[in-house]
Design a protein around this motif. Sequence first.
Motif, PDB file in Angstrom:
ATOM      1  N   ALA A 172       5.750   3.494  -9.131  1.00 24.32           N
ATOM      2  CA  ALA A 172       7.047   3.949  -8.638  1.00 24.32           C
ATOM      3  C   ALA A 172       6.909   5.239  -7.834  1.00 24.32           C
ATOM      4  O   ALA A 172       7.497   5.373  -6.754  1.00 24.32           O
ATOM      5  CB  ALA A 172       8.005   4.150  -9.816  1.00 24.32           C
ATOM      6  N   VAL A 173       6.152   6.186  -8.332  1.00 23.41           N
ATOM      7  CA  VAL A 173       5.972   7.468  -7.620  1.00 23.41           C
ATOM      8  C   VAL A 173       5.331   7.241  -6.255  1.00 23.41           C
ATOM      9  O   VAL A 173       5.760   7.805  -5.239  1.00 23.41           O
ATOM     10  CB  VAL A 173       5.115   8.427  -8.485  1.00 23.41           C
ATOM     11  CG1 VAL A 173       4.651   9.611  -7.665  1.00 23.41           C
ATOM     12  CG2 VAL A 173       5.920   8.913  -9.679  1.00 23.41           C
ATOM     13  N   ARG A 174       4.307   6.403  -6.223  1.00 23.78           N
ATOM     14  CA  ARG A 174       3.608   6.146  -4.950  1.00 23.78           C
ATOM     15  C   ARG A 174       4.504   5.430  -3.944  1.00 23.78           C
ATOM     16  O   ARG A 174       4.602   5.837  -2.780  1.00 23.78           O
ATOM     17  CB  ARG A 174       2.357   5.316  -5.231  1.00 23.78           C
ATOM     18  CG  ARG A 174       1.518   5.049  -3.985  1.00 23.78           C
ATOM     19  CD  ARG A 174       0.280   4.219  -4.299  1.00 23.78           C
ATOM     20  NE  ARG A 174       0.614   2.885  -4.776  1.00 23.78           N
ATOM     21  CZ  ARG A 174       0.469   2.484  -6.020  1.00 23.78           C
ATOM     22  NH1 ARG A 174      -0.006   3.302  -6.948  1.00 23.78           N
ATOM     23  NH2 ARG A 174       0.800   1.246  -6.391  1.00 23.78           N
ATOM     24  N   GLU A 175       5.194   4.377  -4.371  1.00 22.60           N
ATOM     25  CA  GLU A 175       6.006   3.580  -3.451  1.00 22.60           C
ATOM     26  C   GLU A 175       7.241   4.339  -2.981  1.00 22.60           C
ATOM     27  O   GLU A 175       7.627   4.250  -1.813  1.00 22.60           O
ATOM     28  CB  GLU A 175       6.415   2.266  -4.133  1.00 22.60           C
ATOM     29  CG  GLU A 175       5.255   1.355  -4.484  1.00 22.60           C
ATOM     30  CD  GLU A 175       4.502   0.894  -3.249  1.00 22.60           C
ATOM     31  OE1 GLU A 175       5.113   0.768  -2.178  1.00 22.60           O
ATOM     32  OE2 GLU A 175       3.285   0.659  -3.357  1.00 22.60           O
ATOM     33  N   VAL A 176       7.892   5.068  -3.876  1.00 19.72           N
ATOM     34  CA  VAL A 176       9.090   5.820  -3.496  1.00 19.72           C
ATOM     35  C   VAL A 176       8.732   6.943  -2.529  1.00 19.72           C
ATOM     36  O   VAL A 176       9.462   7.213  -1.564  1.00 19.72           O
ATOM     37  CB  VAL A 176       9.803   6.364  -4.755  1.00 19.72           C
ATOM     38  CG1 VAL A 176      10.936   7.299  -4.371  1.00 19.72           C
ATOM     39  CG2 VAL A 176      10.331   5.212  -5.597  1.00 19.72           C
ATOM     40  N   ARG A 177       7.614   7.642  -2.755  1.00 19.04           N
ATOM     41  CA  ARG A 177       7.197   8.689  -1.806  1.00 19.04           C
ATOM     42  C   ARG A 177       6.973   8.112  -0.421  1.00 19.04           C
ATOM     43  O   ARG A 177       7.414   8.658   0.597  1.00 19.04           O
ATOM     44  CB  ARG A 177       5.904   9.358  -2.296  1.00 19.04           C
ATOM     45  CG  ARG A 177       5.497  10.559  -1.428  1.00 19.04           C
ATOM     46  CD  ARG A 177       4.018  10.810  -1.461  1.00 19.04           C
ATOM     47  NE  ARG A 177       3.245   9.681  -0.983  1.00 19.04           N
ATOM     48  CZ  ARG A 177       3.134   9.344   0.300  1.00 19.04           C
ATOM     49  NH1 ARG A 177       3.766  10.026   1.247  1.00 19.04           N
ATOM     50  NH2 ARG A 177       2.422   8.287   0.651  1.00 19.04           N
ATOM     51  N   SER A 178       6.316   6.952  -0.379  1.00 15.86           N
ATOM     52  CA  SER A 178       6.052   6.318   0.913  1.00 15.86           C
ATOM     53  C   SER A 178       7.340   5.881   1.579  1.00 15.86           C
ATOM     54  O   SER A 178       7.518   6.045   2.795  1.00 15.86           O
ATOM     55  CB  SER A 178       5.121   5.119   0.710  1.00 15.86           C
ATOM     56  OG  SER A 178       4.921   4.436   1.928  1.00 15.86           O
TER      57      SER A 178
END
Length: 763
Positions: A196-202
């Motif tokens: 979630a952290v990786r995809e939302v940041r992107s």
Amino acid sequence: MTRFQDSILRRTLSMGTFEELCSLWRQLVEMGETESLLITQETILAEIPHPQAPLTREQFSLFLSPEFSALLRGTFDTIALCYQVSMSWDGEAIADFIDYLKQHLPPTSVLRDHLASFSGDQPFLVTPLQSFLITQIINILAPDSSADSQEIYTTAMVCKPVEDALRQQIAQERLLNQVIAQIRQSLNLSAILKTAVREVRSFLQVDRLVIYEFGQGTPPNSEYSQPFTSWGCVTYESKVSNSIPSLLNVVAEDGCFSHIPHYQEKYRQGAIVAIEDVEEAYSSSFCLNKFLEKYWIRAKLIAPIVVEENLWGLLIAHQCFNKREWFDSEKNFLGQIGQHLAVAIYQAQLYAQVQEQKKTFEQRVIERTQELRDTLIAAQSANHSKSEFLSNMSHELRTPLTCIIGLSGTLLHWSAQSKSLPLQKQQQYLQTIQDSGKHLLEMINEILEYSKLEAGKYVLSIQQFSLQKAAQNIHKKLRQEAVKRKINLQLELQIEPQENFFFADPERLQQILYHLLNNALKFTPEGGTVILRIWREGNEAIFQVEDTGIGIAQEQIPLLFESFQQLETSRRRTYGGTGLGLALTKQLVELHGGTIEVESILQEGSIFTVRLPNQPQRQLKSSDNLAINQSLSMGNRSIVLIESNEELATLIGELLTAANYQFIWLMDSTTAIKKVELFEPTAVILDQDLTDAYKISEALKASPKTKSIKVLLLSHQISSTEWTDISKRGIDDYLLKPIQPNLLLKRVNALMSSDDNEPDDRI
């Protein structure tokens, strides 16, 4: 041609495709979440007294809402049997069409007033399902296969902002669905949060996105000794570049947030905070500004993660190199992600609890299984030991009985024949009969003593006695046996005159020493030595028996004091006995509060050491217990119950009978007094109403023959005030129903052993 005729999307459709388009349009309208207005050709014509041609040549549908407005128009070509279709999102074009409709509506039309409230400048914000339907409509009106058309190309250029907005929403929905799917399919919280952290940041195109988790108490590895009112640290992080400093495991000082009142409560209630410029927003806090500058934070967007109404943490997006204006769609999106992560965290917590309970249950099952296995092994061992014990006892008891029966039968035979044996022979036979009888009596007494100890019926008689005299008595008693076995029995007294007197049960002490010395003599060969040593160490008396016998193997020492255990288990036994001597000895030692220890070497000998504490404080208590026990065993133990309920009478009768009381049950209270006078019991139990209970108790107390009988009343409820009055009417004690067996026996025992007992432990 008016401006509204310049359509954004336009295409020729077959009748079937047009019907499909109209169906999608109806679904789009029905999915509106707020108050909306739908205007069709039919609704306009219903408002116009005399329909005009411009409004009857085509079909149209105008959808107006606070979030989204669109116009669909279709003109039927009667020659080609198809529809010329156009669709527009353009605000100005929709406003022109509304003005056109107003021209044909009468001034008093209600619909005209509704149209006046819509300006055509509504923002483009639709639900996920509406986004999907609009995408399908666009695919019908502007498919990729027509991209080479100049008209469609122009249309696509005009429609580009709308398509971009749609794609943005669809991308948000896709990412949300991805997070939701992962939550549903996985219980690995760490993997969910990392993804979630990786995809939302992107998706948000931010420089750094972190999850800040709250803790309690003092943070780990903190240099501050005082507990923080609140603290937390970053547990998950995604950065656009490795050059950006990491916030992982960084703990923010509690004081940095002190100027923000109730900031945690604000987040717990679901607030989403957007800071475009942190220097301006936190200009009053030097501590916080310094912290944000250290970690390159220029702008931030914060959404809470609330689990079961508790603030679990924060989802924070950072812009590290410049300020940033945060759009409503970005705020809403981050808030939705926070809500779904809260579901994942709660789900993981439940799963962790289930796993912990499962682990605990499995551990308990393992422990219980092991306990059952140990119990089974112990039961099997005890059963085997008892079987071996009974087998050995049959042999041990048979030997002296055979001697007694055989020799006494021989004497009877000679007497019947009127013949007489030589006097020496008679004396020899009689001596053997006496010795066998004594031996048999010793074994029986040993078994009875042990059974009394096991049942808890053994009471010590603590008194003062001379250690020297007790040792000399036991030495004298066994000296003849030692001479017979050709063993040197020695007595070593290491006691000063002032230490000679000791408080214990002298009879039981001699029993302990007898078992130890007799055991030593039994297992010591001819020419060996057995020594009894006695000395004092402070408040303890130490009794030590040392022999030069066969010794005991180390692995067999733990079995020495077990019930029914004999180290010699073969049928052809060299050494006799019940095998209960040492078990009985250990029980008697522990009854005194002492200890017994063993040291032994095979073929060299053994040393048994007993330590008994001096206990003058138990002398009075022991004497009282003996007096009570003697009075109970020698006196009248009969109890009369006056009870009309057969089930309750049966229960009480079984309890009293099991406690060795004589139980008499009377059902009729009218004739009870005469029968009580006849039976003369020690106590009477009444289960009557107070009126009848008073009559019986007063009558019993008034008669010299029955006035000493104790009266116990059974009742459902008695207050302390009522008891004061009841106790003056000849009732000695009471017990509340329902009956508790242990309390009933306790009250009965108290009445039977005391002449004047006050009630205690009221229920």
